[in-house]
Scaffold this motif. Structure first.
Motif, PDB file in Angstrom:
ATOM      1  N   PRO A 391       0.836  -1.217   0.000  1.00 50.99           N
ATOM      2  CA  PRO A 391       0.000   0.000   0.000  1.00 50.99           C
ATOM      3  C   PRO A 391       0.864   1.258   0.000  1.00 50.99           C
ATOM      4  CG  PRO A 391      -0.731  -1.569   1.678  1.00 50.99           C
ATOM      5  CD  PRO A 391       0.606  -2.049   1.183  1.00 50.99           C
ATOM      6  N   GLN A 392       0.310   2.329  -0.528  1.00 52.74           N
ATOM      7  CA  GLN A 392       1.001   3.624  -0.530  1.00 52.74           C
ATOM      8  C   GLN A 392       0.058   4.682   0.026  1.00 52.74           C
ATOM      9  OE1 GLN A 392       2.781   4.653  -4.317  1.00 52.74           O
ATOM     10  NE2 GLN A 392       3.229   2.494  -4.792  1.00 52.74           N
ATOM     11  N   THR A 393       0.578   5.495   0.939  1.00 52.75           N
ATOM     12  CA  THR A 393      -0.215   6.560   1.560  1.00 52.75           C
ATOM     13  C   THR A 393       0.439   7.906   1.306  1.00 52.75           C
ATOM     14  OG1 THR A 393      -1.013   5.074   3.316  1.00 52.75           O
ATOM     15  CG2 THR A 393      -1.167   7.442   3.724  1.00 52.75           C
ATOM     16  N   TYR A 394      -0.382   8.873   0.915  1.00 59.25           N
ATOM     17  CA  TYR A 394       0.114  10.222   0.655  1.00 59.25           C
ATOM     18  C   TYR A 394      -0.803  11.231   1.334  1.00 59.25           C
ATOM     19  CZ  TYR A 394       2.690   7.723  -2.919  1.00 59.25           C
ATOM     20  OH  TYR A 394       3.507   6.828  -3.562  1.00 59.25           O
ATOM     21  N   ASN A 395      -0.242  12.403   1.624  1.00 62.77           N
ATOM     22  CA  ASN A 395      -0.999  13.474   2.261  1.00 62.77           C
ATOM     23  C   ASN A 395      -1.216  14.623   1.281  1.00 62.77           C
ATOM     24  OD1 ASN A 395      -1.054  12.242   4.888  1.00 62.77           O
ATOM     25  ND2 ASN A 395       1.102  12.816   5.107  1.00 62.77           N
ATOM     26  N   ARG A 396      -2.342  15.260   1.415  1.00 64.04           N
ATOM     27  CA  ARG A 396      -2.650  16.464   0.655  1.00 64.04           C
ATOM     28  C   ARG A 396      -3.244  17.503   1.601  1.00 64.04           C
ATOM     29  NH1 ARG A 396      -0.196  14.267  -2.936  1.00 64.04           N
ATOM     30  NH2 ARG A 396      -0.731  14.147  -5.156  1.00 64.04           N
ATOM     31  N   THR A 397      -2.937  18.763   1.335  1.00 60.95           N
ATOM     32  CA  THR A 397      -3.500  19.870   2.112  1.00 60.95           C
ATOM     33  C   THR A 397      -4.330  20.743   1.196  1.00 60.95           C
ATOM     34  OG1 THR A 397      -1.639  19.875   3.658  1.00 60.95           O
ATOM     35  CG2 THR A 397      -2.970  21.885   3.551  1.00 60.95           C
TER      36      THR A 397
END
Length: 475
Positions: A391-397
């Motif tokens: 799995p890959q997790t990324y953040n966005r604002t």
């Protein structure tokens, strides 16, 4: 001062430190100047898009819903709708002899200089195939010089269902490759082929379509950044030109009908200028986000946008976020903002050396002292993921530029074979310019035979839909 730079030019994809446009554009963005660039005209080949830096708005080309249409009615009563630019003033609507000189020799098929000298084309409608080394209206000069009454120009195979227009010097229509094959088959079926060309007006409900010439992704230099970003009008655009294209020497009306991403890029530059005038406090990245997250992903019929060379739904590597919608871009609800310094960890993540990076940002940087990030971690309004078994997790604002008190819930159209989870499920704002960060996790849910899949993440309120395209390549 300067607010927008429009660049209808591009070199073959190069590392950003070797790309003068990428370096110059970074300097412009660092000074608050929005930069829009043409994606290039090497489509529909994959990975043909240029100007792939994330601080640039990379623009592909689409068709419009306006057209000047002629009917080519053959002697066997078969009728084909084609687009023209010659107004057919005083041109007969009666059937005229039709000839395809390509049956004699290969050069005559393209109506090359001198190839029609020994072929009887006088007073006839001449069928010519497109030679990519000659302008279309240049072909017409040779037909007219040989005595031809009119011309039907056949597009090449990549333009199977599309015709690309220019101004004409004699009555002329251009047909797609498939239509051209049908016309040639008719000519071969009879000893006295004829055709009548009849003018009428029309519109295209299937518009916008992605132009076959419009360059495609994936982004060769930075695969984790989806390119092109957007598409806009770039086919049969009336453009200023340095000289008359109709052999009229005493005229100030020097215009040309032109095609390509060099036409679509200025459309987006103009839209960016309008947004800057309405929202002078928005950064270049904010303007870009507003354009991308409000783009249309369906045509005038409410169906998915298609490629005009095969009439199949266009992939994200062709449309990017979709077709620009200027009115919606003026009120996007939320924006993904990026400050110039935010690109440094991204560039370090590309494994550029300090010297290479300094060529771009024009100041001293030591990546050993910077927390580098993956490409997909950049606060970009779209996602381009290479997904394996982990799995890959990324953040966005996202920042609220809409109503002060507003709430959004997420909606997901998951790419086939991919499971997506977003936290939190709902985001709320109590004031304008307030920022909220969310995380998104991609997990491969099943094996698929496809090497690529696409989907969307949307944040939806009662007033806005903020959509981000998701392109997934499987490892």
């Amino acid at each position: 001062g300067v607010d927008v730079i429009s660049i209808s030019y591009g070199s073959p994809p190069l590392p950003f430190y070797d790309d003068p446009i990428a370096s110059a554009a970074f300097t412009a963005v660092r000074n608050g100047i929005f930069v829009s660039c043409a994606a290039g005209n090497k489509g529909p080949d994959p990975s043909s898009s240029t100007n792939g830096a994330p601080w640039i708005l990379t623009v592909g080309a689409s068709t419009t819903d306006r057209s000047i249409v002629a009917s080519a009615q053959l002697g066997n009563h078969a009728t084909y709708d084609v687009e023209i630019l010659f107004m057919l003033v005083n041109f007969t609507s009666m059937q005229l002899p039709l000839v395809y000189p390509g049956g004699r020799n290969s050069s005559a098929a393209f109506c090359l200089p001198g190839s029609l000298n020994n072929i009887d084309v006088k007073g006839k409608v001449v069928v010519c195939e497109r030679d990519g080394n000659m302008r279309r209206n240049e072909t017409e000069y040779y037909v007219k010089e040989a005595g031809g009454a009119a011309m039907i120009l056949i597009s090449d195979k990549f333009d199977a269902y599309s015709a690309i227009l220019e101004t004409h010097v004699l009555p002329a229509v251009q047909v797609g490759y498939a239509t051209g094959e049908s016309i040639k088959a008719y000519i071969n079926s009879t000893s006295s082929p004829t055709v009548a060309i009849l003018l009428r007006t029309g519109n295209k409900k299937s518009a916008p379509e992605v132009a076959s010439l419009s360059a495609r992704g994936p982004n060769k230099v930075s695969p984790g950044i989806l390119k092109p970003d957007i598409i806009g009008p770039g086919v049969s655009i009336l453009a200023a030109w340095p000289s008359s294209q109709e052999n009229i020497t005493k005229t100030k009306a020097t215009f040309e009908i032109a095609d390509g991403t060099s036409m679509s890029c200025p459309h987006l530059s103009g839209i960016a200028a309008l947004l800057k005038s309405t929202h002078p406090d928005w950064s270049p990245a904010a303007i870009k986000s507003a354009i991308m997250t409000t783009a249309d992903i369906v045509n005038l019929e409410g169906k998915p946008i298609i490629n005009n060379y095969n009439l199949l739904p266009a992939e994200l590597f062709a449309v990017g976020a979709g077709h620009v919608n200027p009115s919606k871009a003026n009120d996007p609800g939320l924006i993904y903002d990026i400050q110039p310094d935010d690109y440094v960890p991204y560039l370090c993540g590309l494994n550029y050396t300090d010297q290479q990076l300094q060529t771009i940002v024009d100041h001293d940087v030591q990546c050993s002292k910077v927390a580098s990030i993956a490409e997909a971690e950049l606060n970009y309004p779209s996602f381009s993921i290479k997904l394996g078994s982990s799995p890959q997790t990324y953040n966005r604002t996202i920042a609220n530029v809409g109503e002060a008190n507003s709430s959004y819930t997420h909606q997901i159209v998951a790419p086939e074979g991919v499971e997506i989870s977003v936290q939190p499920n709902e985001i709320s704002f109590t004031e304008r310019n307030q920022k909220v960060t969310y995380s998104i996790t991609f997990t491969r849910s099943q094996k698929t035979s496809a090497s690529y899949a696409q989907g969307y993440l949307s944040w939806v309120s009662t007033q806005h839909t903020v959509r981000s395209p998701i392109a997934v390549s499987f490892e």
